[in-house]
Design a protein around this motif. Structure first.
Motif, short mmCIF file in Angstrom:
data_model
loop_
_atom_site.label_atom_id
_atom_site.label_comp_id
_atom_site.label_asym_id
_atom_site.label_seq_id
_atom_site.Cartn_x
_atom_site.Cartn_y
_atom_site.Cartn_z
N LEU A 206 -28.67 54.92 -14.23
CA LEU A 206 -27.95 53.79 -14.80
C LEU A 206 -28.78 53.13 -15.89
CD1 LEU A 206 -25.16 52.46 -14.15
CD2 LEU A 206 -26.43 50.74 -12.87
N GLU A 207 -30.06 52.94 -15.62
CA GLU A 207 -30.96 52.33 -16.60
C GLU A 207 -31.12 53.22 -17.83
OE1 GLU A 207 -34.08 49.80 -18.27
OE2 GLU A 207 -32.39 49.49 -16.90
N LEU A 208 -31.26 54.53 -17.62
CA LEU A 208 -31.38 55.44 -18.76
C LEU A 208 -30.15 55.37 -19.66
CD1 LEU A 208 -32.89 58.73 -17.24
CD2 LEU A 208 -33.96 57.23 -18.93
N TYR A 209 -28.99 55.45 -19.06
CA TYR A 209 -27.76 55.48 -19.84
C TYR A 209 -27.46 54.13 -20.49
CZ TYR A 209 -26.08 60.13 -18.49
OH TYR A 209 -25.92 61.49 -18.35
N GLN A 210 -27.70 53.05 -19.76
CA GLN A 210 -27.33 51.73 -20.26
C GLN A 210 -28.29 51.23 -21.33
OE1 GLN A 210 -24.51 49.77 -19.25
NE2 GLN A 210 -25.13 48.79 -21.15
N LYS A 669 -15.19 47.35 -27.37
CA LYS A 669 -16.37 48.21 -27.32
C LYS A 669 -17.64 47.41 -27.05
CE LYS A 669 -14.67 52.01 -30.19
NZ LYS A 669 -14.89 52.83 -31.41
N ASP A 670 -17.66 46.16 -27.53
CA ASP A 670 -18.83 45.31 -27.28
C ASP A 670 -18.97 44.94 -25.81
OD1 ASP A 670 -19.70 45.02 -30.03
OD2 ASP A 670 -17.92 43.79 -30.34
N LEU A 671 -17.91 45.11 -25.05
CA LEU A 671 -17.90 44.70 -23.64
C LEU A 671 -18.09 45.87 -22.70
CD1 LEU A 671 -14.86 42.25 -23.89
CD2 LEU A 671 -17.27 41.78 -24.35
N MET A 672 -18.21 47.07 -23.26
CA MET A 672 -18.37 48.26 -22.42
C MET A 672 -19.77 48.34 -21.84
SD MET A 672 -16.36 51.21 -24.57
CE MET A 672 -14.57 51.17 -24.75
N TYR A 673 -19.85 48.88 -20.65
CA TYR A 673 -21.15 49.11 -20.02
C TYR A 673 -21.06 50.35 -19.14
CZ TYR A 673 -19.27 47.11 -15.67
OH TYR A 673 -18.53 46.87 -14.53
N ILE A 674 -22.20 50.83 -18.68
CA ILE A 674 -22.26 52.03 -17.85
C ILE A 674 -21.98 51.64 -16.40
CG2 ILE A 674 -23.68 53.96 -17.08
CD1 ILE A 674 -22.96 54.03 -20.05
N HIS A 675 -20.95 52.29 -15.83
CA HIS A 675 -20.59 52.04 -14.44
C HIS A 675 -21.37 52.95 -13.51
CE1 HIS A 675 -17.48 49.85 -16.50
NE2 HIS A 675 -16.92 49.46 -15.37
N SER A 676 -21.13 52.84 -12.22
CA SER A 676 -21.88 53.62 -11.24
C SER A 676 -21.64 55.11 -11.38
CB SER A 676 -21.53 53.15 -9.83
OG SER A 676 -20.12 53.28 -9.60
N ASN A 677 -20.52 55.50 -12.01
CA ASN A 677 -20.24 56.93 -12.24
C ASN A 677 -20.83 57.43 -13.55
OD1 ASN A 677 -18.58 55.71 -14.10
ND2 ASN A 677 -16.67 56.62 -13.34
N LEU A 678 -21.65 56.58 -14.21
CA LEU A 678 -22.31 56.87 -15.48
C LEU A 678 -21.32 57.04 -16.64
CD1 LEU A 678 -25.23 59.25 -14.40
CD2 LEU A 678 -25.17 56.75 -14.51
#
Length: 706
Positions: A206-210, A669-678
């Motif tokens: 999660l940290e890597l992707y986010q 798009k500014d509100l997107m984040y990485i969820h638990s499913n990456l």
């Protein structure tokens, strides 16, 4: 060369010639002078191997490039030219401020311009590829390589990384002043444990992707030509042997189709990681993971051919790597002109002199834009040339203002702080601590402190990030004599300033400001330039707070005003949680204020963004620039989210007693984040908005995503 011609050339290559293209060595291998030692002796390349090598790193002068290229082409059967690569990090011979300082400008146009100008000088010296930008997200100032970075924020780093790539590469690599860009280090290197270089990294997917991927994604979207692997492990596997990281994440998910190159010696270091028994095994792991170029080991050259002939590695793996390498050489126009214009110049030295003369005044303005005013109790700017100014400290006369990765920079050409101040002040006195009478008679005393260039950068990790004790004692002694003290800091990382902040009336963070550093510092001190830079990394109040960053995750027991005296909350017993100076902080000689804020709507959707307009007022009689910053907090999310995140920044210039409107547009798009499913998406719901001049900006409203 058109595609069919390139294919014809490719099809005529032998296996050994293909393998050679995947190797990279230094210029020393082409020198017959002196004793052959070090890597040159260890790699033991024969003539056939040497003259099929694909690229060189670390040349200096254009004459050297011409000599090596000419000698190489005379001995290469197919006349495939070499690519010349170098660390053009913040300039070539003319040195700009370090990247962390450039990040302080929060100015993508300026960073792009610096990359363009650095390219021009590097190309004039025969360079084709730069190992820049460094897109590593950094949050631990003990790590020396923070000076090469864009700081602690993914959004800022993404925007600046894109600017570097666009500046280096231009619209076409066929342009004579462009460099192919190599973004580094993939991936997670900025989270090296304990801030120690070449050390282990342990972060979640999660940290890597986010947080770690966005800047690399921005580079790839800007069509960066190369990606360099990192020294660290990811999920326990070193990056240079990591199939998941290079194959799945970089190639498939990010869609990168350029060259993957190892860092220096990284493939051979797989043995030290103890995932490879020997060089041959390291070769297999790296090539199967997808590394196209082996930097400065003989692993590929000595072993790849055997793997292919034994059928252990598919020839198509080699073919794809070599095709990518030949494609970049073709994009650079090397098949038509292996010297990229150098042979057409009548006078190489005169050409470079002309370029340097063009760059010198720009390094001064760029440096002045990168200086961060951390404290000012009305003592700055120094209003008259006749002010009695004392100058003292270990950095007062030093030419050591270039910082790391300025290996070609000429220190003799550096403008020292003393030389810069001489230009501005008629009554400047260079003092020592024994000159107590002189110090006491000055209207103010400037104390120049900080690091040496070898105290930050690669292999320059520190367990303590305070100034040396003798420097602290010097400052305290000066303050005892004359309390009108201005501190100048020369350094490549955030410094713990808690032991000096109360012994001065002003602090100017100067970083390693480059060739024209002293002149730029003087420009700010005398008010010719009004400081506008902001901190791209938080300055901790203690090394014990590290890693410290503004966009930390919400905790179940957060400290706030209502519970700050309670025991069972997330806090220290001995210090506050907050940094000494937060991300985005930086003062000005002007006095800015955020006025009226208007939202175009209380809600947004995928097809309907909202605009947020804020009026910036200059309440002073001094014209100035400032960086207006917008942060957003996702009130409810699927996974724990940061307390706030930078989503927009704009540098605005405001006239005395004037005002300017700044408009931010927020999309889904500014509100997107990485969820638990990456996977990346935005959740419907409410969002808080903060606007101001640093990461502690106040809340100005909220909106709903529908």
């Amino acid at each position: 060369m058109n595609n069919s011609e390139l294919k014809k050339l490719f099809n005529s290559m032998t296996l050994s010639e293909k393998v050679g293209q995947m190797g990279q060595v230094t210029p020393d291998f082409f020198s017959n002078e002196g004793e052959i030692t070090g890597p040159v002796a260890e790699m033991k390349l024969n003539s056939g191997e040497l003259y099929s090598i694909g690229s060189i790193l670390g040349t200096h002068k254009p004459e050297q490039v011409i000599d090596i290229q000419k000698k190489y082409l005379e001995n290469n059967r197919l006349g495939i030219p070499l690519m010349f690569m170098a660390d053009v990090i913040h300039g070539y011979e003319t040195i700009f401020p370090i990247p962390l300082a450039l990040a302080s400008t929060f100015d993508t146009n300026l960073v792009k311009k610096v990359a363009q100008l650095s390219s021009k000088e590097a190309v004039g010296n025969g360079i084709h590829v730069t190992f820049s930008p460094m897109a590593d997200l950094v949050r631990d100032p003990r790590w020396g390589r923070v000076l090469e970075s864009n700081g602690e924020d993914p959004h800022l780093s993404s925007k600046l990384t894109q600017a570097y790539v666009e500046g280096y590469q231009g619209k076409s690599l066929l342009h004579k002043n462009t460099l192919a860009s190599c973004v580094k280090h993939f991936l997670g290197y900025g989270s090296s444990e304990a801030g120690r270089d070449y050390n282990t990294v342990s972060v979640s997917d999660l940290e890597l992707y986010q947080n770690h991927l966005p800047a690399f994604k921005a580079a790839i979207e800007a069509q960066v030509k190369l990606v360099m692997t990192s020294f660290n492990t990811v999920k326990g596997i070193p990056s240079s042997a990591n199939k998941w990281l290079l194959g799945n994440v970089l190639r498939k998910e990010l869609g990168f189709d350029g060259i993957i190159i190892s860092d220096w010696g990284a493939i051979q270091e797989l043995i030290n990681h103890r995932i490879a028994e020997d060089s041959k095994e390291a070769t297999r792991l790296a090539v199967e993971a997808g590394v196209d170029i082996d930097m400065m080991t003989s692993s590929y050259i000595k072993h790849l051919g055997d793997f292919i002939e034994d059928g252990e590695i598919n020839i198509e793996t080699i073919n794809q790597a070599v095709w990518r390498i030949l494609t970049l050489k073709n994009e650079l126009g090397l098949f038509e002109d292996p010297y990229r214009g150098l042979m057409k110049l009548e006078n190489l030295d005169q050409n470079l002199d002309n370029i340097r003369k063009e760059l010198e005044p720009i390094t001064r303005s760029v440096a002045s834009d990168s200086l961060v005013l951390l404290k000012n109790e009305g003592i700055l700017p120094i209003k008259t040339k006749s002010t009695k100014v004392g100058l003292i400290g270990p950095k007062a006369q030093t030419k050591d203002l270039l910082g790391a990765w300025s290996w070609i920079g000429d220190k003799s050409e550096v403008i020292s702080i003393y030389e810069g101040l001489q230009e501005q002040f008629e009554r400047l006195t260079l003092s020592t601590i024994d000159d107590t009478d002189s110090i006491s008679k000055q209207d103010l005393v400037i104390v120049a402190l900080g690091e040496n260039s070898d105290e930050s950068g690669e292999a320059a990790s520190r367990s303590s990030i305070q100034l040396q004790q003798e420097q602290v004692e010097l400052l305290k002694k000066v303050y005892e004599i004359n309390q009108n003290v201005v501190v100048l800091l020369i350094n490549g990382r955030p410094i713990d300033l808690t032991n000096i902040v109360n012994y001065c009336k002003a602090i100017l963070e100067c970083w390693f400001p480059g060739t024209s550093g002293g002149a730029a510092i003087a420009d700010v001190l005398c008010g010719r330039v009004n400081p506008s830079a902001k901190l791209p990394m938080s300055f901790p109040a203690s090394v014990g707070q590290i890693p410290i960053y503004y966009n930390y995750l919400s905790t179940g027991r957060p400290k706030n005003e209502s519970n700050k005296d309670e025991k069972y909350i997330s806090k220290y017993l001995d210090i506050a949680n907050d940094p000494l100076y937060p991300f985005g902080f930086g003062l000005s000689f002007s006095n800015f204020e955020c006025g009226k804020v208007e939202f175009s709507s209380g809600s947004l959707s995928k097809d309907a963004p909202i605009k947020i307009t804020v009026t910036i007022k200059n309440l002073s009689n001094i014209s100035g620039k400032t960086v207006v910053q917008l942060y957003i907090e996702d009130k409810i999310a699927e996974v724990a989210r940061p307390v706030r995140e930078l989503k927009g920044f704009t540098k605005v210039s405001v006239e005395p007693l004037g005002c300017e409107e700044v408009v931010f547009e927020i999309t889904d798009k500014d509100l997107m984040y990485i969820h638990s499913n990456l996977k990346e998406s935005a959740d419907k719901g409410s969002f808080n908005v903060y606007i101001g001049f640093d990461s502690l900006a106040p809340k100005v409203g909220e909106f709903v995503l529908v």
